[in-house]
Design an enzyme around this catalytic site. Structure first.
Site, PDB file in Angstrom:
ATOM      1  N   ASN A  34       0.822  -1.220   0.000  1.00 47.63           N
ATOM      2  CA  ASN A  34       0.000   0.000   0.000  1.00 47.63           C
ATOM      3  C   ASN A  34       0.858   1.273   0.000  1.00 47.63           C
ATOM      4  OD1 ASN A  34       0.959   0.100   2.586  1.00 47.63           O
ATOM      5  ND2 ASN A  34      -1.036  -0.065   3.609  1.00 47.63           N
ATOM      6  N   LYS A  86       6.714  -1.062  11.278  1.00 49.40           N
ATOM      7  CA  LYS A  86       7.877  -1.601  11.992  1.00 49.40           C
ATOM      8  C   LYS A  86       8.607  -0.610  12.897  1.00 49.40           C
ATOM      9  CE  LYS A  86      11.305  -0.341   8.610  1.00 49.40           C
ATOM     10  NZ  LYS A  86      12.545  -0.630   7.947  1.00 49.40           N
ATOM     11  N   SER A 126      10.898 -11.403  13.942  1.00 51.84           N
ATOM     12  CA  SER A 126      11.982 -10.542  14.418  1.00 51.84           C
ATOM     13  C   SER A 126      12.609 -11.131  15.667  1.00 51.84           C
ATOM     14  CB  SER A 126      11.372  -9.172  14.750  1.00 51.84           C
ATOM     15  OG  SER A 126      12.252  -8.417  15.537  1.00 51.84           O
ATOM     16  N   TYR A 152       5.001  -2.942  18.838  1.00 48.89           N
ATOM     17  CA  TYR A 152       5.491  -3.561  17.596  1.00 48.89           C
ATOM     18  C   TYR A 152       5.953  -4.988  17.857  1.00 48.89           C
ATOM     19  CZ  TYR A 152       8.905  -5.024  14.146  1.00 48.89           C
ATOM     20  OH  TYR A 152       9.605  -5.786  13.231  1.00 48.89           O
ATOM     21  N   LYS A 156       4.571  -8.870  16.557  1.00 47.62           N
ATOM     22  CA  LYS A 156       5.339  -9.950  15.904  1.00 47.62           C
ATOM     23  C   LYS A 156       5.106 -11.267  16.628  1.00 47.62           C
ATOM     24  CE  LYS A 156       7.015  -7.991  12.472  1.00 47.62           C
ATOM     25  NZ  LYS A 156       6.487  -8.333  11.166  1.00 47.62           N
ATOM     26  N   ASN A 187      19.509  -7.738  12.622  1.00 51.56           N
ATOM     27  CA  ASN A 187      19.510  -6.333  12.195  1.00 51.56           C
ATOM     28  C   ASN A 187      19.949  -6.188  10.732  1.00 51.56           C
ATOM     29  OD1 ASN A 187      19.439  -6.287  15.122  1.00 51.56           O
ATOM     30  ND2 ASN A 187      19.826  -4.105  14.970  1.00 51.56           N
ATOM     31  N   LEU A 208      20.345   2.539  13.148  1.00 53.98           N
ATOM     32  CA  LEU A 208      21.722   3.028  13.117  1.00 53.98           C
ATOM     33  C   LEU A 208      22.249   3.286  11.691  1.00 53.98           C
ATOM     34  CD1 LEU A 208      24.277   3.601  14.784  1.00 53.98           C
ATOM     35  CD2 LEU A 208      24.841   1.157  14.577  1.00 53.98           C
ATOM     36  N   GLY A 304      14.922   0.985  26.440  1.00 55.92           N
ATOM     37  CA  GLY A 304      14.544  -0.274  25.790  1.00 55.92           C
ATOM     38  C   GLY A 304      15.683  -0.989  25.085  1.00 55.92           C
TER      39      GLY A 304
HETATM   40  P1  NAD Z   1       9.418  -1.600   5.300  1.00 54.31           P
HETATM   41  O1  NAD Z   1       8.562  -0.650   6.044  1.00 54.31           O
HETATM   42  O2  NAD Z   1      10.491  -1.040   4.436  1.00 54.31           O
HETATM   43  O3  NAD Z   1       8.526  -2.589   4.423  1.00 54.31           O
HETATM   44  C1  NAD Z   1       7.227  -2.971   4.796  1.00 54.31           C
HETATM   45  C2  NAD Z   1       6.312  -2.691   3.617  1.00 54.31           C
HETATM   46  O4  NAD Z   1       4.982  -3.104   3.940  1.00 54.31           O
HETATM   47  C3  NAD Z   1       6.260  -1.204   3.255  1.00 54.31           C
HETATM   48  O5  NAD Z   1       6.530  -1.071   1.875  1.00 54.31           O
HETATM   49  C4  NAD Z   1       4.821  -0.795   3.576  1.00 54.31           C
HETATM   50  O6  NAD Z   1       4.343   0.202   2.701  1.00 54.31           O
HETATM   51  C5  NAD Z   1       4.079  -2.110   3.421  1.00 54.31           C
HETATM   52  N1  NAD Z   1       2.845  -2.242   4.208  1.00 54.31           N
HETATM   53  C6  NAD Z   1       2.662  -1.988   5.527  1.00 54.31           C
HETATM   54  N2  NAD Z   1       1.402  -2.296   5.875  1.00 54.31           N
HETATM   55  C7  NAD Z   1       0.772  -2.749   4.760  1.00 54.31           C
HETATM   56  C8  NAD Z   1      -0.536  -3.237   4.471  1.00 54.31           C
HETATM   57  N3  NAD Z   1      -1.469  -3.305   5.413  1.00 54.31           N
HETATM   58  N4  NAD Z   1      -0.823  -3.634   3.212  1.00 54.31           N
HETATM   59  C9  NAD Z   1       0.117  -3.566   2.239  1.00 54.31           C
HETATM   60  N5  NAD Z   1       1.363  -3.113   2.445  1.00 54.31           N
HETATM   61  C10 NAD Z   1       1.688  -2.721   3.698  1.00 54.31           C
HETATM   62  O7  NAD Z   1      10.048  -2.614   6.371  1.00 54.31           O
HETATM   63  P2  NAD Z   1      11.177  -3.717   6.193  1.00 54.31           P
HETATM   64  O8  NAD Z   1      12.354  -3.292   6.974  1.00 54.31           O
HETATM   65  O9  NAD Z   1      11.322  -4.080   4.767  1.00 54.31           O
HETATM   66  O10 NAD Z   1      10.497  -4.896   7.010  1.00 54.31           O
HETATM   67  C11 NAD Z   1       9.731  -5.910   6.373  1.00 54.31           C
HETATM   68  C12 NAD Z   1       9.154  -6.814   7.441  1.00 54.31           C
HETATM   69  O11 NAD Z   1      10.222  -7.350   8.229  1.00 54.31           O
HETATM   70  C13 NAD Z   1       8.229  -6.106   8.423  1.00 54.31           C
HETATM   71  O12 NAD Z   1       7.157  -6.981   8.749  1.00 54.31           O
HETATM   72  C14 NAD Z   1       9.103  -5.866   9.618  1.00 54.31           C
HETATM   73  O13 NAD Z   1       8.363  -5.803  10.814  1.00 54.31           O
HETATM   74  C15 NAD Z   1      10.004  -7.106   9.599  1.00 54.31           C
HETATM   75  N6  NAD Z   1      11.291  -6.898  10.287  1.00 54.31           N
HETATM   76  C16 NAD Z   1      12.091  -5.847   9.932  1.00 54.31           C
HETATM   77  C17 NAD Z   1      13.293  -5.637  10.605  1.00 54.31           C
HETATM   78  C18 NAD Z   1      14.185  -4.471  10.275  1.00 54.31           C
HETATM   79  O14 NAD Z   1      15.059  -4.134  11.084  1.00 54.31           O
HETATM   80  N7  NAD Z   1      14.043  -3.847   9.105  1.00 54.31           N
HETATM   81  C19 NAD Z   1      13.699  -6.511  11.633  1.00 54.31           C
HETATM   82  C20 NAD Z   1      12.851  -7.597  11.946  1.00 54.31           C
HETATM   83  C21 NAD Z   1      11.652  -7.773  11.257  1.00 54.31           C
HETATM   84  N1  UFG Z   2      21.911   3.434  17.800  1.00 53.43           N
HETATM   85  C1  UFG Z   2      22.605   4.595  18.073  1.00 53.43           C
HETATM   86  N2  UFG Z   2      22.226   5.740  17.446  1.00 53.43           N
HETATM   87  C2  UFG Z   2      21.197   5.778  16.548  1.00 53.43           C
HETATM   88  C3  UFG Z   2      20.490   4.588  16.278  1.00 53.43           C
HETATM   89  C4  UFG Z   2      20.871   3.437  16.930  1.00 53.43           C
HETATM   90  O1  UFG Z   2      23.540   4.592  18.886  1.00 53.43           O
HETATM   91  O2  UFG Z   2      20.895   6.860  16.022  1.00 53.43           O
HETATM   92  C5  UFG Z   2      22.324   2.180  18.455  1.00 53.43           C
HETATM   93  C6  UFG Z   2      21.239   1.589  19.340  1.00 53.43           C
HETATM   94  O3  UFG Z   2      21.320   2.133  20.630  1.00 53.43           O
HETATM   95  C7  UFG Z   2      21.583   0.107  19.276  1.00 53.43           C
HETATM   96  C8  UFG Z   2      22.182  -0.073  17.874  1.00 53.43           C
HETATM   97  O4  UFG Z   2      22.564   1.224  17.448  1.00 53.43           O
HETATM   98  O5  UFG Z   2      22.572  -0.157  20.208  1.00 53.43           O
HETATM   99  C9  UFG Z   2      21.196  -0.658  16.876  1.00 53.43           C
HETATM  100  O6  UFG Z   2      20.006   0.114  16.905  1.00 53.43           O
HETATM  101  P1  UFG Z   2      18.898   0.004  15.774  1.00 53.43           P
HETATM  102  O7  UFG Z   2      17.827   0.992  16.107  1.00 53.43           O
HETATM  103  O8  UFG Z   2      19.503   0.081  14.416  1.00 53.43           O
HETATM  104  O9  UFG Z   2      18.357  -1.504  15.932  1.00 53.43           O
HETATM  105  P2  UFG Z   2      17.704  -2.235  17.192  1.00 53.43           P
HETATM  106  O10 UFG Z   2      18.618  -3.363  17.534  1.00 53.43           O
HETATM  107  O11 UFG Z   2      17.360  -1.298  18.257  1.00 53.43           O
HETATM  108  O12 UFG Z   2      16.319  -2.723  16.584  1.00 53.43           O
HETATM  109  C10 UFG Z   2      16.242  -3.687  15.559  1.00 53.43           C
HETATM  110  C11 UFG Z   2      15.015  -3.427  14.685  1.00 53.43           C
HETATM  111  C12 UFG Z   2      13.749  -3.629  15.475  1.00 53.43           C
HETATM  112  C13 UFG Z   2      13.738  -4.963  16.168  1.00 53.43           C
HETATM  113  C14 UFG Z   2      15.008  -5.134  16.989  1.00 53.43           C
HETATM  114  C15 UFG Z   2      15.080  -6.509  17.572  1.00 53.43           C
HETATM  115  O13 UFG Z   2      15.040  -2.116  14.191  1.00 53.43           O
HETATM  116  O14 UFG Z   2      12.662  -3.624  14.556  1.00 53.43           O
HETATM  117  O15 UFG Z   2      16.156  -4.951  16.153  1.00 53.43           O
HETATM  118  O16 UFG Z   2      15.025  -7.431  16.537  1.00 53.43           O
HETATM  119  F1  UFG Z   2      12.666  -5.031  17.005  1.00 53.43           F
END
Ligand code: NAD
Ligand code: UFG
Length: 347
Positions: A34, A86, A126, A152, A156, A187, A208, A304
Site C-alpha cells: 500500500n 515496523k 523478528s 510492535y 510480531k 539487524n 543506526l 529499551g
Molecule cells: P518496510 O517498512 O520497508 O517494508 C514494509 C512494507 O509493507 C512497506 O513497503 C509498507 O508500505 C508495506 N505495508 C505496511 N502495511 C501494509 C498493508 N497493510 N498492506 C500492504 N502493504 C503494507 O520494512 P522492512 O524493513 O522491509 O520490514 C519488512 C518486514 O520485516 C516487516 O514486517 C518488519 O516488521 C520485519 N522486520 C524488519 C526488521 C528491520 O530491522 N528492518 C527486523 C525484523 C523484522
Molecule cells: N543506535 C545509536 N544511534 C542511533 C540509532 C541506533 O547509537 O541513532 C544504536 C542503538 O542504541 C543500538 C544499535 O545502534 O545499540 C542498533 O540500533 P537500531 O535501532 O539500528 O536496531 P535495534 O537493535 O534497536 O532494533 C532492531 C530493529 C527492530 C527490532 C530489533 C530486535 O530495528 O525492529 O532490532 O530485533 F525489534
C-alpha cells in the site's frame, strides 16, 4: 512450471531486495504493497535491476476483496508476508495503529489464502520475540510476562501465535493443511550492489545504519551514539547486523524448505550472522567506506535497548543450508554506495 510467489510489502526495504532475488531465481512474482512506508520508485528500481516489469498492486493486504481479486488472477503457490508497520518508537505512541495493521493484515491474508487453496507462507518475524524470564518462582512485580518491549514487538509475537495456532487448527484441513516458516531477522543493513535499491526510511531514521549514511551524505548533522557505558568490550551495544541481500536469499531458502513440507507445519528460524558488532564497529566500518570522518557524539542510553543480542544461526544452516556470505565492511560499503548515489532516496 515456475512457481508464483505473492509478496506483500514487496516495495519495502527487505521485500524489494527479496523480489530481486526471487525474479533472478526465475520465480514469477506478484507484489502487493500500500506504499505506506515505501514508494513506487522501489518497484521501478527492481524493474531496472532485473530487466523486466514487476507485477505490482498498490493495495492494502487487510482489504480482502482486493486480495481475493489478486489471488484469483494470479493463483500464487506461496506467499511471503513482509507487509507491516515496523517503527518501534511509533508503536509505543500509536499502539492501536500497529495492532490494527499488523494483525489485520495477517488474519485477512490467511483467510484469503484459505479461500484460494494457497497453503504455504513465509513470515517476517523478528529477534524482538525473544524474552528472558529466568526465575521459576513467579512474582507479579518482578517476573517478566511473556511480553516484548514494544507494541510492535508484541504484534510480531502475536502474529507468530496466530500462524502457529492456525497451522494446528482445522480451518486448512480440507486443503493440504497450512505450512508456515517464520523467519526471525536480526539487524538488516546494506543495500543492493547496484546502488539503485536500498533503505529509504520516511522522516528521521530510527535505525543506526540509515542514520549514519544520512549524516555522511549531509542530510543530518551528527550521529548520536546511545550510551558507551554498557558492559560490552567498547561500551556500546552489540547487535547482529546481516546484509539485506543475504537476508533476501534466506527467504529463497525458506521457500525451498517450505516446498518440501506437507500437512500441518510451523517452524521458526533465525536469520542472522551469529557475529555481534558494536555501534563503534559499525561506525568505523562506515568511516572506511565513506573515506572521511563521520561526526558523532555519545549521548545517554536509549530506553529499551538491550546491551547485547545476536543469533544462533545453526538451525538456519542445518535446515535451510543457509549461511551468510557478506561481512560488515560489505554491508556498510553497499549502504554507502546506495546513499551516495541517491542522497534523497527514491525521491
Ligand atoms: P518496510 O517498512 O520497508 O517494508 C514494509 C512494507 O509493507 C512497506 O513497503 C509498507 O508500505 C508495506 N505495508 C505496511 N502495511 C501494509 C498493508 N497493510 N498492506 C500492504 N502493504 C503494507 O520494512 P522492512 O524493513 O522491509 O520490514 C519488512 C518486514 O520485516 C516487516 O514486517 C518488519 O516488521 C520485519 N522486520 C524488519 C526488521 C528491520 O530491522 N528492518 C527486523 C525484523 C523484522
Ligand atoms: N543506535 C545509536 N544511534 C542511533 C540509532 C541506533 O547509537 O541513532 C544504536 C542503538 O542504541 C543500538 C544499535 O545502534 O545499540 C542498533 O540500533 P537500531 O535501532 O539500528 O536496531 P535495534 O537493535 O534497536 O532494533 C532492531 C530493529 C527492530 C527490532 C530489533 C530486535 O530495528 O525492529 O532490532 O530485533 F525489534
Amino acid at each position: 512450471m515456475n512457481k508464483t510467489i505473492l509478496v506483500t510489502g514487496g516495495a519495502g526495504y527487505i521485500g524489494s531486495h527479496t523480489v530481486v532475488e526471487l525474479i533472478q531465481a526465475d520465480y514469477k512474482v506478484v507484489v502487493v504493497d500500500n506504499l505506506y512506508n515505501s514508494s513506487i520508485g522501489a518497484i521501478q528500481a527492481i524493474s531496472g535491476i532485473v530487466g523486466q516489469k514487476v507485477i505490482f498492486y498498490e493495495a492494502d493486504c487487510a482489504d480482502k476483496k482486493i486480495l481475493h481479486k489478486i489471488m484469483t488472477k494470479h493463483s500464487p503457490d506461496a506467499v511471503i508476508h513482509f507487509a507491516g508497520y515496523k517503527a518501534v518508537a511509533e508503536s509505543v505512541v500509536k499502539p492501536l495503529l500497529y495492532y490494527r495493521n499488523n494483525l489485520d493484515s495477517t488474519i485477512s491474508l490467511l483467510e484469503v489464502m484459505r479461500e484460494h487453496n494457497c497453503t504455504q507462507l513465509v513470515f517476517s518475524s523478528s529477534a524482538t520475540v525473544y524474552l528472558d524470564a529466568k526465575e521459576v518462582k513467579y512474582n507479579e512485580a518482578t517476573t517478566k510476562t511473556n511480553r516484548p518491549f514494544s507494541p510492535y514487538g508484541t504484534t510480531k509475537l502475536v502474529q507468530e501465535y496466530i500462524l502457529e495456532d492456525t497451522v494446528h487448527g482445522e480451518q486448512f484441513d480440507n486443503l493440504s493443511g497450512l505450512q508456515v516458516v517464520s523467519l526471525r531477522y536480526f539487524n538488516p543493513i546494506g543495500a543492493h550492489s547496484s546502488g539503485d535499491l536500498g533503505e529509504d526510511p520516511n522522516g528521521i531514521p530510527n535505525n543506526l545504519a540509515p542514520y549514519i549514511t544520512q549524516v555522511a551524505v549531509g542530510r543530518l548533522e551528527q550521529l548520536q551514539i546511545f550510551g558507551d557505558n554498557y558492559n560490552t568490550p567498547d561500551g556500546t551495544c552489540l547487535r547482529d547486523y546481516i546484509h539485506v541481500v543475504d537476508l533476501a536469499k534466506g527467504h529463497l531458502s525458506g521457500l525451498e524448505y517450505l516446498f518440501k513440507q506437507s500437512g500441518k507445519f510451523f517452524d521458526a528460524i533465525n536469520l542472522g550472522t551469529g557475529k555481534p558488532a558494536s555501534v563503534f564497529d559499525v561506525l568505523h566500518s562506515f568511516v572506511k567506506a565513506v573515506g572521511r570522518k563521520i561526526p558523532y557524539k555519545v549521548v545517554s542510553r536509549r530506553d529499551g535497548d538491550l546491551p547485547e543480542f545476536y543469533a544462533d544461526p545453526s538451525k538456519a544452516e542445518a535446515v535451510l543450508s543457509f549461511v551468510t556470505k557478506l561481512d560488515l565492511d560489505k554491508m556498510t560499503a553497499d549502504s554507502w554506495n546506495w546513499q551516495s548515489k541517491h542522497p534523497n532516496g527514491f525521491n
